[in-house]
Scaffold this motif. Sequence first.
Motif, PDB file in Angstrom:
ATOM      1  N   LEU A  24      -7.661 -17.526  13.190  1.00  0.00           N
ATOM      2  CA  LEU A  24      -7.469 -18.937  12.875  1.00  0.00           C
ATOM      3  C   LEU A  24      -6.034 -19.156  12.407  1.00  0.00           C
ATOM      4  N   PRO A  25      -5.518 -20.365  12.558  1.00  0.00           N
ATOM      5  CA  PRO A  25      -4.204 -20.666  11.979  1.00  0.00           C
ATOM      6  C   PRO A  25      -4.233 -20.482  10.463  1.00  0.00           C
ATOM      7  N   THR A  26      -3.084 -20.437   9.853  1.00  0.00           N
ATOM      8  CA  THR A  26      -3.009 -20.317   8.398  1.00  0.00           C
ATOM      9  C   THR A  26      -3.563 -21.577   7.739  1.00  0.00           C
ATOM     10  N   GLU A  27      -3.857 -21.471   6.430  1.00  0.00           N
ATOM     11  CA  GLU A  27      -4.359 -22.634   5.696  1.00  0.00           C
ATOM     12  C   GLU A  27      -3.373 -23.799   5.784  1.00  0.00           C
ATOM     13  N   ARG A  28      -2.092 -23.487   5.671  1.00  0.00           N
ATOM     14  CA  ARG A  28      -1.083 -24.545   5.740  1.00  0.00           C
ATOM     15  C   ARG A  28      -1.100 -25.223   7.108  1.00  0.00           C
ATOM     16  N   ARG A  33      -2.727 -29.688  10.668  1.00  0.00           N
ATOM     17  CA  ARG A  33      -3.408 -30.056  11.914  1.00  0.00           C
ATOM     18  C   ARG A  33      -4.534 -31.051  11.667  1.00  0.00           C
ATOM     19  N   LEU A  34      -5.271 -30.851  10.568  1.00  0.00           N
ATOM     20  CA  LEU A  34      -6.423 -31.706  10.284  1.00  0.00           C
ATOM     21  C   LEU A  34      -6.064 -32.916   9.436  1.00  0.00           C
ATOM     22  N   GLY A  35      -4.850 -32.912   8.872  1.00  0.00           N
ATOM     23  CA  GLY A  35      -4.459 -34.015   8.001  1.00  0.00           C
ATOM     24  C   GLY A  35      -5.209 -34.013   6.694  1.00  0.00           C
ATOM     25  N   ILE A  36      -5.509 -32.808   6.178  1.00  0.00           N
ATOM     26  CA  ILE A  36      -6.308 -32.646   4.966  1.00  0.00           C
ATOM     27  C   ILE A  36      -5.569 -31.685   4.039  1.00  0.00           C
ATOM     28  N   GLY A  37      -5.761 -31.829   2.735  1.00  0.00           N
ATOM     29  CA  GLY A  37      -5.090 -30.970   1.772  1.00  0.00           C
ATOM     30  C   GLY A  37      -5.487 -29.508   1.905  1.00  0.00           C
ATOM     31  N   ARG A  38      -4.596 -28.618   1.471  1.00  0.00           N
ATOM     32  CA  ARG A  38      -4.873 -27.184   1.565  1.00  0.00           C
ATOM     33  C   ARG A  38      -6.060 -26.780   0.695  1.00  0.00           C
ATOM     34  N   ARG A  39      -6.239 -27.447  -0.442  1.00  0.00           N
ATOM     35  CA  ARG A  39      -7.381 -27.124  -1.291  1.00  0.00           C
ATOM     36  C   ARG A  39      -8.685 -27.381  -0.556  1.00  0.00           C
ATOM     37  N   GLU A  40      -8.770 -28.507   0.148  1.00  0.00           N
ATOM     38  CA  GLU A  40      -9.988 -28.840   0.883  1.00  0.00           C
ATOM     39  C   GLU A  40     -10.223 -27.845   2.026  1.00  0.00           C
ATOM     40  N   VAL A  41      -9.152 -27.453   2.703  1.00  0.00           N
ATOM     41  CA  VAL A  41      -9.276 -26.455   3.773  1.00  0.00           C
ATOM     42  C   VAL A  41      -9.764 -25.134   3.202  1.00  0.00           C
ATOM     43  N   ARG A  42      -9.201 -24.712   2.067  1.00  0.00           N
ATOM     44  CA  ARG A  42      -9.583 -23.441   1.457  1.00  0.00           C
ATOM     45  C   ARG A  42     -11.064 -23.456   1.064  1.00  0.00           C
ATOM     46  N   ALA A  83     -13.467 -25.257   2.413  1.00  0.00           N
ATOM     47  CA  ALA A  83     -14.269 -25.207   3.640  1.00  0.00           C
ATOM     48  C   ALA A  83     -14.310 -23.790   4.201  1.00  0.00           C
ATOM     49  N   LEU A  84     -13.188 -23.092   4.152  1.00  0.00           N
ATOM     50  CA  LEU A  84     -13.159 -21.705   4.626  1.00  0.00           C
ATOM     51  C   LEU A  84     -14.045 -20.810   3.769  1.00  0.00           C
ATOM     52  N   ASP A  85     -14.126 -21.096   2.469  1.00  0.00           N
ATOM     53  CA  ASP A  85     -15.021 -20.328   1.591  1.00  0.00           C
ATOM     54  C   ASP A  85     -16.468 -20.445   2.062  1.00  0.00           C
ATOM     55  N   TRP A  94     -14.220 -14.153   8.935  1.00  0.00           N
ATOM     56  CA  TRP A  94     -13.959 -13.061   8.004  1.00  0.00           C
ATOM     57  C   TRP A  94     -12.463 -13.007   7.752  1.00  0.00           C
ATOM     58  N   ARG A  95     -12.110 -12.531   6.569  1.00  0.00           N
ATOM     59  CA  ARG A  95     -10.714 -12.501   6.159  1.00  0.00           C
ATOM     60  C   ARG A  95     -10.273 -11.060   5.890  1.00  0.00           C
ATOM     61  N   LYS A  96      -9.042 -10.774   6.238  1.00  0.00           N
ATOM     62  CA  LYS A  96      -8.456  -9.474   5.938  1.00  0.00           C
ATOM     63  C   LYS A  96      -7.116  -9.718   5.273  1.00  0.00           C
ATOM     64  N   GLN A  97      -6.993  -9.235   4.033  1.00  0.00           N
ATOM     65  CA  GLN A  97      -5.786  -9.492   3.262  1.00  0.00           C
ATOM     66  C   GLN A  97      -4.549  -9.006   4.015  1.00  0.00           C
ATOM     67  N   GLY A  98      -3.577  -9.875   4.102  1.00  0.00           N
ATOM     68  CA  GLY A  98      -2.344  -9.533   4.779  1.00  0.00           C
ATOM     69  C   GLY A  98      -2.389  -9.707   6.283  1.00  0.00           C
ATOM     70  N   LYS A  99      -3.591  -9.950   6.831  1.00  0.00           N
ATOM     71  CA  LYS A  99      -3.749 -10.077   8.284  1.00  0.00           C
ATOM     72  C   LYS A  99      -4.106 -11.501   8.696  1.00  0.00           C
ATOM     73  N   GLY A 100      -4.949 -12.172   7.899  1.00  0.00           N
ATOM     74  CA  GLY A 100      -5.338 -13.536   8.232  1.00  0.00           C
ATOM     75  C   GLY A 100      -6.837 -13.742   8.232  1.00  0.00           C
ATOM     76  N   THR A 101      -7.256 -14.842   8.853  1.00  0.00           N
ATOM     77  CA  THR A 101      -8.663 -15.246   8.927  1.00  0.00           C
ATOM     78  C   THR A 101      -9.092 -15.233  10.381  1.00  0.00           C
ATOM     79  N   PHE A 102     -10.276 -14.662  10.636  1.00  0.00           N
ATOM     80  CA  PHE A 102     -10.723 -14.469  12.009  1.00  0.00           C
ATOM     81  C   PHE A 102     -12.128 -15.036  12.200  1.00  0.00           C
TER      82      PHE A 102
END
Length: 238
Positions: A33-37, A42-51, A53-55, A64-72
Amino acid sequence: MEKPSRYLANSSTALEQLRGLIHQHESTPGTPLPTERELAERLGIGRREVRRALDVLEEEGRIWRKQGKGTFIGPAAPVAPLALQGLVQQTNMLEVMEARLQVEPGLARLAALRANPENLALMQRMLERIDNVNPDDPDLNELWDSAFHRAIAEAAGNRLMLGLFDAIDAVRREPAWHHLREMARTPAKVERYNDHHHRIMQAIRQCQPQEAFLAMREHLLDLQHALIQAIHLEDDTL
């Protein structure tokens, strides 16, 4: 894709749009997935709201997330939502509650018959999230509340009914009705709703389908009553 206004956008809006993005790549698990930023822009939504939703999506096993690699994107993709174009303009929150009363008690009954240990563990994690939400954060409360109900729908093991749930829930979370949902969630009512959640969970865990059906129905009837009160209160202020 038209960007929602920042006034109306919330975590539920982000969650709905991210589910749609994940569905586009369901045939290729492991897609990053793209980064949170980038998602926020892209969605026109704050990073807190994106974070947030990802939770939820991570708890559901969608990503799934891998530290230093990203979200997949994970192997389990959500059911494609039913076509909703124009439906919001043709209905209202009271009709949404009527639909929920017809669908969700049955889903709770099936969940009591079919939930596996993974389903139960997911529902329990959702409950713990709800219990730990700050009462002054209605956006986060609504997000995990919706996720708990969806976990029950998944545990029911009927993909058609899960699709119906997703369609109803998407309409329910229409940003234009956000103020009504907030009016129906006073601290005292939220405490009562959370008690309902635990009773529903207990019935499902103990494989008691009728008790799960009745607990869910009582919960939704309470929500319906609170919503009617909120609508009347809004009418009185006009």
